[in-house]
Design a protein around this motif. Structure first.
Motif, PDB file in Angstrom:
ATOM      1  N   ARG B 315       0.820  -1.205   0.000  1.00  0.00           N
ATOM      2  CA  ARG B 315       0.000   0.000   0.000  1.00  0.00           C
ATOM      3  C   ARG B 315       0.850   1.249   0.000  1.00  0.00           C
ATOM      4  NH1 ARG B 315      -0.617   1.971   5.470  1.00  0.00           N
ATOM      5  NH2 ARG B 315       0.614   0.629   6.841  1.00  0.00           N
ATOM      6  N   GLU B 316       0.245   2.305  -0.499  1.00  0.00           N
ATOM      7  CA  GLU B 316       0.907   3.597  -0.633  1.00  0.00           C
ATOM      8  C   GLU B 316       1.082   4.239   0.749  1.00  0.00           C
ATOM      9  OE1 GLU B 316       1.662   6.760  -3.786  1.00  0.00           O
ATOM     10  OE2 GLU B 316       1.052   4.701  -4.090  1.00  0.00           O
ATOM     11  N   ARG B 326       5.674   2.737  -1.475  1.00  0.00           N
ATOM     12  CA  ARG B 326       4.765   1.670  -1.061  1.00  0.00           C
ATOM     13  C   ARG B 326       5.432   0.754  -0.049  1.00  0.00           C
ATOM     14  NH1 ARG B 326       2.848  -1.405  -6.349  1.00  0.00           N
ATOM     15  NH2 ARG B 326       5.078  -1.489  -6.787  1.00  0.00           N
TER      16      ARG B 326
END
Ligand SMILES: Nc1ncnc2c1ncn2[C@@H]1O[C@H](COP(=O)(O)OP(=O)(O)OP(=O)(O)O)[C@@H](O)[C@H]1O
Ligand SMILES: Nc1ncnc2c1ncn2[C@@H]1O[C@H](COP(=O)(O)OP(=O)(O)O)[C@@H](O)[C@H]1O
Ligand code: SF4
Ligand code: SF4
Ligand SMILES: [Mg+2]
Ligand SMILES: [Mg+2]
Lengths: 360, 357
Positions: B315-316, B326
């Motif tokens: 995920r960012e 990320r």
């Protein structure tokens, strides 16, 4: 007050040349060509330099695993050159080696318990099955392995675990002195710190003295009290780790430091490096005068004629056991340059170092 | 403070890349879902410990791994063509031509019984269909470019007549000989001395400016990453655990593994004797991956149930949306620890100040 455990004087190790001689006389390989140093009891000397410069040969010849050509090695006051077979065996109990390649240094067909036990047997230590097994378990535990892993084979261990087995085997004889030859080079990054910590812990606890050979300057600086820099069979600079790292006096040391990659992209972009021209010359045919002259960015006329000795340089305040020495003609009297070259790269040395060291 | 990201076109786009091997101990999941884009002129560093899947993930792109026991799925689009779906015959026109390679040990990439000139011209004649004399001219040019002195006189020399550093330059020349769009360098400087390594890195940076190819640089050395990369992917147990622009990765690392690695390094110029902050334990075997997050047995940030039972998504993170930073973790490393890791590498606080201006 100096209390060296190990003292090396003018050590030479020459190997007979392999291959066919070109045009008559064969030159020997001058792997180690006149080096002197000492290591204080309980301290660590780090030995650095490019591949082939003679680091391993130095370690092996101190332990008499390779016969020196000339020079003396004094261990705890005794000249090892005068030892007979029996005394040499006694010495081998006090000095051991840890090798780079934990894979190659263990016999794949024997359990690690046997590998460690063998060292005990050679020196008639902890005899009897029970005593031997207890000691092996103790050693395994000491290096952070499960005490009952002794019945396993080397291939069942990871690289880092095998290196721990190598360390346990070296410790089996209860040595005072260890030559650690690239002990972390073959290990994973996340495991290197574990092994460096273990070596430091063992040194404290068992008052060990180390010769620590490695090409990773940051690791060497971390574990060593003093650092010796080798080039083509010679020591070109030696001193307290602080002096050598923050105030390097030999152009080769400076080049080496400027080439160390540092984990900081901003610093990496800003620093300029000392480019060394050409290759390391052959140890069969070292250049006349200063051996570094074929690649030195500061070479000047006298360098081809005069072979510089190690002489005191720099301030050398924070020193442990002795001063700071370098073998370069730029240093005539103590810390006093005799002649400076006008080589354009001279300033880049400074620039390169500024990038590498935050504390300057 | 971050440098400009190369904004060139995407030359290689990898999605859901998975590689497994059938082994005696069962299936080894060696690469477990890689996604990334590589742009023209960009250097992407793949960093991670041995066995994390760096080599296999790149070799699998052109099927340089044995299949079977290997199995590759996913897509890898090079200029609109999917390499994974390509026939062996078509791949022959990709390897060494559109994708160049430089491996760790120059002696294994060079044939000891042929002069280096022949090894250089062979690929060019085959892939580019040029004459022997044109190929020789090009070979001399290339050798000059990679810094071999008296290049025209060295074409007929054999590999053993070169030093390790010079041999690696020759291998780089071969890797570049057909003007590849992508150069994959796998531990290309690991066997070399630091002085030679510095020269090779300088050389690759300079050639890249000149030729504009994209580079995937595989290494386990975070110092080398800092010197060569635009963008970095940290791999652990076959996954990307963190990806970011190089400055951001070192200044603001967020994944527990990245932070752990940075904090464990001895620092040149720091003279304390403190114990190094080692990451405990060992990396897992690919046949025996832990459930949940693969790093959980070694993780200092492991928090709840999820870490041991659920696979964290990539995920960012970070302030800048779209920076492409990320991590694959449920939790981020706390601010003060991140700071400690960022300065652990080398940069003392004063030094950081400087570059902010
Ligand atoms: N048994 C031998 N016979 C002939 N030459 C040798 C022998 N052992 C070493 N040499 C040569 O002696 C020189 C020094 O070798 P040594 O192994 O001590 O280097 P090193 O500094 O430990 O290098 P590395 O960093 O690669 O381990 C080299 O030129 C090497 O090729
Ligand atoms: N032919 C093969 N058969 C089975 N396992 C393999 C094969 N090739 C590689 N592997 C495994 O794949 C994993 C990743 O390997 P690799 O990509 O070479 O790691 P890295 O390059 O990150 O060190 C390792 O566990 C390795 O043992
Ligand atoms: S003596 Fe001359 S060649 Fe040798 S290191 Fe000093 S300046 Fe360089
Ligand atoms: S998901 Fe949990 S165990 Fe895995 S890295 Fe993040 S905090 Fe650690
Ligand atoms: Mg050696
Ligand atoms: Mg690899």
């Amino acid at each position: 007050m100096s209390d060296p455990l190990l003292q090396v004087d003018d050590l030479h190790v020459h190997f007979p040349a392999g291959g066919r001689a070109v045009g008559g006389k064969r030159n020997p390989v001058r792997a180690v060509d006149g080096i002197s140093f000492s290591i204080e009891r309980g301290r660590t000397l780090g030995l650095v330099g490019e591949s082939g410069c003679g680091k391993s040969t130095t370690g092996l010849s101190i332990l008499r695993l390779v016969e020196p050509t000339s020079g003396t090695v004094t261990f705890d006051g005794t000249d090892l050159g005068n030892l007979g077979r029996k005394d040499l065996r006694r010495f081998r109990r006090r000095a051991a080696m840890i090798f780079q390649d934990p894979y190659a240094s263990l016999d794949p067909r024997r359990t690690v318990g046997d590998a460690i036990g063998e060292a005990l047997d050679i020196h008639d230590l902890h005899q009897g099955r029970q005593a031997r097994a207890t000691r092996v378990a103790e050693l395994l535990e000491r290096v952070g392995l499960h005490p009952d892993t002794g019945s396993r084979y080397p291939h069942e261990f990871s690289g880092g675990q095998r290196q721990r087995v190598g360390i346990a085997r070296a410790l089996a004889v209860e040595p005072d002195f260890l030559v650690c030859d690239e002990p972390i080079a073959a290990l994973d990054v996340s495991i290197q710190a574990q092994v460096l910590n273990l070596l430091a812990e063992l040194q404290d606890e068992l008052q060990l003295t180390y010769l620590f050979i490695a090409h990773d300057l940051a690791a060497v600086q971390h574990v060593s009290d003093r650092i010796a820099v080798m080039y083509l069979g010679r020591i070109v600079e030696e001193g307290d780790r602080r002096d050598v790292i923050t105030d390097p006096q030999h152009p080769y040391t400076r080049a080496l430091l400027s080439a160390v990659p540092v984990p900081d992209p901003v610093a990496e972009r800003q620093r300029s490096r000392v480019e060394l021209v050409g290759d390391v010359p052959s140890p069969m045919n070292p250049p006349s005068g200063c051996r570094f002259r074929t690649r030195c960015p500061r070479v000047f006329e006298a360098c081809g004629r005069i072979d510089p000795d190690l002489i005191p340089v720099g301030g050398g305040e924070g020193s442990v056991g002795g001063g700071h020495t370098a073998a370069c003609l730029l240093h005539g009297e103590v810390g006093q340059p005799v002649e400076r070259s006008e080589h354009p790269d001279a300033n880049e040395i400074e620039a390169g170092l500024d990038g590498a060291l935050p504390n300057r | 403070m971050s440098i400009d990201r190369p904004s060139g076109d995407v030359v290689l786009s990898v999605r859901d890349l998975e590689v497994s091997f059938a082994t005696r101990r069962g299936r080894a999941d060696v690469v477990r879902g890689l996604d990334y884009d590589l742009r023209r002129g960009e250097t992407l560093a793949l960093v991670g410990e041995s066995g994390s899947g760096k080599s296999v993930s790149t070799m699998a792109l052109t099927k340089l791994i044995p299949i079977p026991p290997g199995r590759v799925t996913g897509t890898a689009m090079l200029d609109g063509q999917d390499l994974i779906a390509m026939s062996e015959r078509d791949l022959l026109a990709v390897r060494g031509r559109r994708i160049g390679f430089v491996f760790q040990d120059p002696m294994t990439s060079l044939n000891p019984v042929h002069p280096i000139g022949r090894q250089l011209t062979e690929g060019m004649r085959h892939h580019l269909g040029i004459s022997e004399s044109d190929a020789r001219d090009r070979a001399v040019d290339l050798l000059r470019k990679v810094g071999i002195p008296a290049a025209e006189k060295r074409l007929d020399d054999y590999p053993h007549q070169f030093s390790g550093g010079m041999r690696q330059r020759v291998v780089i020349a071969i890797g570049l000989s057909c003007d590849p769009q992508v150069l994959i360098a796998d531990e290309a400087t690991t066997a070399l001395d630091v002085t030679t390594q510095a020269q090779i890195i300088e050389l690759v940076n300079q050639l890249q400016d000149e030729l504009g190819m994209a580079v995937i640089w595989i290494t386990h050395d975070l110092g080398v990453v800092a010197g060569i990369a635009d963008r970095v992917m940290v791999m652990y147990a076959g996954e990307i655990v963190e990806e970011a622009d190089v400055d951001e990765l070192f200044a603001d690392p967020r994944h527990p593994y990245t932070v752990g690695l940075l904090k464990s390094l001895p620092v040149l110029g720091a003279f304390d004797r403190d114990e190094l902050a080692a990451i405990p334990g060992l990396p897992p075997a690919p046949t025996d991956l832990p459930a949940g997050c693969a790093f959980h047995p070694r993780c200092a940030y492991r928090d709840d149930e999820r870490c041991v039972s659920e696979r964290p998504p990539l995920r960012e993170v970070g302030g800048d949306a779209g920076s492409g930073h990320r991590i694959r973790s449920f939790y981020e490393v706390a601010e003060d620890d991140r700071r400690a890791a960022a300065t652990a590498g080398i940069a003392a606080p004063e030094h950081r100040e400087e570059d902010a201006s």
